[in-house]
Write a protein that holds these residues in place. Structure first.
Motif, PDB file in Angstrom:
ATOM      1  N   ARG A 114       0.834  -1.202   0.000  1.00 27.44           N
ATOM      2  CA  ARG A 114       0.000   0.000   0.000  1.00 27.44           C
ATOM      3  C   ARG A 114       0.867   1.250   0.000  1.00 27.44           C
ATOM      4  O   ARG A 114       0.608   2.205  -0.747  1.00 27.44           O
ATOM      5  CB  ARG A 114      -0.920  -0.034   1.217  1.00 27.44           C
ATOM      6  N   VAL A 196      -6.212  -1.329   3.789  1.00 20.92           N
ATOM      7  CA  VAL A 196      -6.924  -1.591   2.540  1.00 20.92           C
ATOM      8  C   VAL A 196      -8.025  -0.554   2.312  1.00 20.92           C
ATOM      9  O   VAL A 196      -8.199  -0.035   1.206  1.00 20.92           O
ATOM     10  CB  VAL A 196      -7.514  -3.015   2.555  1.00 20.92           C
ATOM     11  N   TRP A 197      -8.761  -0.240   3.382  1.00 20.16           N
ATOM     12  CA  TRP A 197      -9.883   0.699   3.273  1.00 20.16           C
ATOM     13  C   TRP A 197      -9.390   2.095   2.898  1.00 20.16           C
ATOM     14  O   TRP A 197      -9.993   2.759   2.049  1.00 20.16           O
ATOM     15  CB  TRP A 197     -10.645   0.735   4.592  1.00 20.16           C
ATOM     16  N   ALA A 200      -8.628   2.266  -0.757  1.00 20.31           N
ATOM     17  CA  ALA A 200      -9.844   2.369  -1.570  1.00 20.31           C
ATOM     18  C   ALA A 200     -10.397   3.793  -1.548  1.00 20.31           C
ATOM     19  O   ALA A 200     -10.810   4.332  -2.587  1.00 20.31           O
ATOM     20  CB  ALA A 200     -10.896   1.379  -1.053  1.00 20.31           C
ATOM     21  N   ILE A 201     -10.382   4.427  -0.378  1.00 26.41           N
ATOM     22  CA  ILE A 201     -10.868   5.800  -0.264  1.00 26.41           C
ATOM     23  C   ILE A 201      -9.966   6.744  -1.062  1.00 26.41           C
ATOM     24  O   ILE A 201     -10.442   7.679  -1.722  1.00 26.41           O
ATOM     25  CB  ILE A 201     -10.942   6.222   1.213  1.00 26.41           C
ATOM     26  N   LEU A 203      -8.167   6.065  -3.746  1.00 30.14           N
ATOM     27  CA  LEU A 203      -8.430   5.908  -5.181  1.00 30.14           C
ATOM     28  C   LEU A 203      -9.758   6.529  -5.571  1.00 30.14           C
ATOM     29  O   LEU A 203      -9.887   7.123  -6.651  1.00 30.14           O
ATOM     30  CB  LEU A 203      -8.406   4.420  -5.545  1.00 30.14           C
ATOM     31  N   ASN A 204     -10.762   6.415  -4.711  1.00 24.76           N
ATOM     32  CA  ASN A 204     -12.054   7.028  -4.995  1.00 24.76           C
ATOM     33  C   ASN A 204     -11.949   8.552  -4.977  1.00 24.76           C
ATOM     34  O   ASN A 204     -12.588   9.236  -5.801  1.00 24.76           O
ATOM     35  CB  ASN A 204     -13.086   6.566  -3.967  1.00 24.76           C
TER      36      ASN A 204
END
Length: 217
Positions: A114, A196-197, A200-201, A203-204
């Protein structure tokens, strides 16, 4: 030297402490590992101090922007790669506080994968004119990584004390060891999930900001 200010000096101090941590953790002794625990706490809290000082005193520099995340990653590497070595034969007398008694390779892959991806992706986003600020999920991830790291360092320190003092009491075996083990497992699990979360945030956020940038043209 415009880069040499108090926040950057604190950051450089954190790098020095990170370099010291690994050999301190490798030494099987309660005193040295307790010192490692204290050194880690100082390094972790210094990460909060240097950023606040730089912002409040308008001392943000390009050097600080470059070195501060490097210091964080070095501290993370100095501890987790040492944990991996200790749990995979470096110190067989101390079980790692995870299922099976070893630190799984995939946890390292998630944490450092990450960090590597974010470092490369941030450069890509900047070339596209998108600057993504640090989010709450990333900060919370760092908090739980520090909690888990501190708990694991203290775990190794106490097992060194157990060998030195011959602890074999019902409290040690039946209360403290299970409690400390599950606390470390819980905090490390939350840290991995948030790793991981937060990705994802991130990239969003990039997707949203990139669409806004295109729409503004």
């Amino acid at each position: 030297m415009p880069w040499l200010n108090l926040p950057n000096a604190i950051t450089l101090g954190r790098i020095a402490l990170a370099v010291l941590l690994a050999p301190m953790l490798l030494a099987d002794g309660f005193g040295i590992r307790l010192a490692a625990f204290i050194v880690f706490l100082i390094a972790a809290f210094s990460d909060l101090v240097d950023g606040k000082l730089a912002r409040s005193r308008n001392l943000i520099t390009d050097f600080g922007k470059l070195v501060d995340p490097l210091a964080d990653k070095l501290l993370l590497a100095a501890t987790f790669f040492t944990f991996y070595y200790l749990s995979h034969g470096g110190e067989p007398r101390t079980p790692f506080p995870w299922f099976g008694g070893t630190l799984p390779w995939w946890i390292l892959a998630i944490i450092f994968g990450r960090e590597l991806f974010i470092t490369l992706f941030r450069s890509y986003a900047a070339r596209r004119g998108v600057v993504i600020p640090a989010g709450a999920a990333g900060k919370l991830k760092a908090v739980f990584q520090n909690i888990a790291t501190g708990a694991i360092i203290f775990w190794y320190a106490l097992w060194s004390a157990q060998r030195e003092n011959g602890w074999n009491t019902p409290f040690w075996n039946g209360v403290w060891v299970p409690f400390h083990r599950w606390f470390a497992i819980a905090s490390l699990t939350i840290a991995v999930v948030l790793t991981v979360w937060s990705l994802a945030i991130y990239l969003n956020s990039f997707r949203t900001l990139d669409l806004q940038r295109k729409a503004a043209r």
